[in-house]
Design an enzyme around this catalytic site. Sequence first.
Site, mmCIF file in Angstrom:
data_model
loop_
_atom_site.group_PDB
_atom_site.id
_atom_site.type_symbol
_atom_site.label_atom_id
_atom_site.label_comp_id
_atom_site.label_asym_id
_atom_site.label_seq_id
_atom_site.Cartn_x
_atom_site.Cartn_y
_atom_site.Cartn_z
ATOM 1 N N GLY A 227 0.790 -1.222 0.000
ATOM 2 C CA GLY A 227 0.000 0.000 0.000
ATOM 3 C C GLY A 227 0.820 1.268 0.000
ATOM 4 O O GLY A 227 0.289 2.363 -0.217
ATOM 5 N N GLY A 229 3.312 1.717 -2.123
ATOM 6 C CA GLY A 229 3.843 1.943 -3.470
ATOM 7 C C GLY A 229 5.065 1.108 -3.776
ATOM 8 O O GLY A 229 5.130 -0.077 -3.438
ATOM 9 N N ASP A 253 -8.929 -8.656 -2.696
ATOM 10 C CA ASP A 253 -8.043 -9.824 -2.684
ATOM 11 C C ASP A 253 -6.679 -9.395 -3.227
ATOM 12 O O ASP A 253 -6.582 -8.924 -4.358
ATOM 13 C CB ASP A 253 -8.640 -10.940 -3.550
ATOM 14 C CG ASP A 253 -7.837 -12.239 -3.507
ATOM 15 O OD1 ASP A 253 -6.797 -12.281 -2.823
ATOM 16 O OD2 ASP A 253 -8.259 -13.205 -4.165
ATOM 17 N N ASP A 259 2.540 -10.119 -8.605
ATOM 18 C CA ASP A 259 2.854 -10.683 -9.927
ATOM 19 C C ASP A 259 2.414 -9.729 -11.027
ATOM 20 O O ASP A 259 3.128 -9.513 -12.011
ATOM 21 C CB ASP A 259 2.135 -12.024 -10.118
ATOM 22 C CG ASP A 259 2.627 -13.095 -9.161
ATOM 23 O OD1 ASP A 259 3.804 -13.043 -8.777
ATOM 24 O OD2 ASP A 259 1.825 -13.972 -8.800
#
Length: 313
Positions: A227, A229, A253, A259
């Site tokens: 969260g 960055g 989620d 990825d």
Amino acid sequence: MEAPPKPLVVVGSVNADLVLPIERLPKPGETLAAASIETVPGGKGANQAAAAARAGYPTYFVGQFGKDDPNASLLRGALSACGVDLTHAIDVAGPCGTALILLQAGGENSIIIVGGANQAAWNLSDSVRQLIATAGAVLLQREVPESVNVEVAKLAKDAGVPVFLDAGGVEGPIAPELLPCLAVLSPNETELARLTGMPTDSEDQVRAAAEKLMEAGVQSVLVKLGGDGSLLLPGQGKPAIRQKAIRAPEVVDTTGAGDCFTATYAVAVLEGKAAAEALQFASAAASICVTRKGAMPSLPAREEVDALVAAQQ
């Protein structure tokens, strides 16, 4: 006529993800009820290949499916539907890789992996070696044997092909001979701490740990900070680039978000975007990804990412 872009070649894992939504993790000796169980396509290699293809870039996946596993057709179908070229993916004896994902309320997840076909013996064919040597870039993760990553990375480096390694997967140290082959190593802060034995609680500590990896031969380090960055150290003597996260309206989620970020960053670099622009593109893709359930099913289409990037201007 302009030559077509050289493809991104993703060498790595593919898993059937068994997702159990739960309110919280069980305590030792406790039994909790899950609302459901769902099988969805995943695996770090497959997720990254799918993310790159969904972002509109020509992408090959080199991996191993278990020929004795009914989930193999589900996994192949999902990758093909995303636009991934599976010409060089093979079937081996035994089951596919499997991941048990405990999805907690709020989007956090805990994952247990059974390697299956991903951890079976690998033998790189001549056609795969040729594909690697002519790629625009090669993208690796750590859910296949380390020896495979070393072999692929050396082939790519010898051919002048940049190698990206997402540090997610096995928790052991990265093979020392692999590090000098890497154009980009991308850990999250937890993986960075584990790889270096250094604290990563502050941004200064993150930079120091990333610099240690560069001293070991890695060209650049891209640290995923969730969260908060991301932070890119683009090379020795070059100033770090900080990218703030593009906040999602709701986190459903987080599976596959890392990825998605690594793969779309690789796509942006291959498309010639400057580093800061590539980070923003990847941040936008990951921001969309966390608003949906599942790993591969949550990956955004190119037009969605472009629209979110445009909205940030």
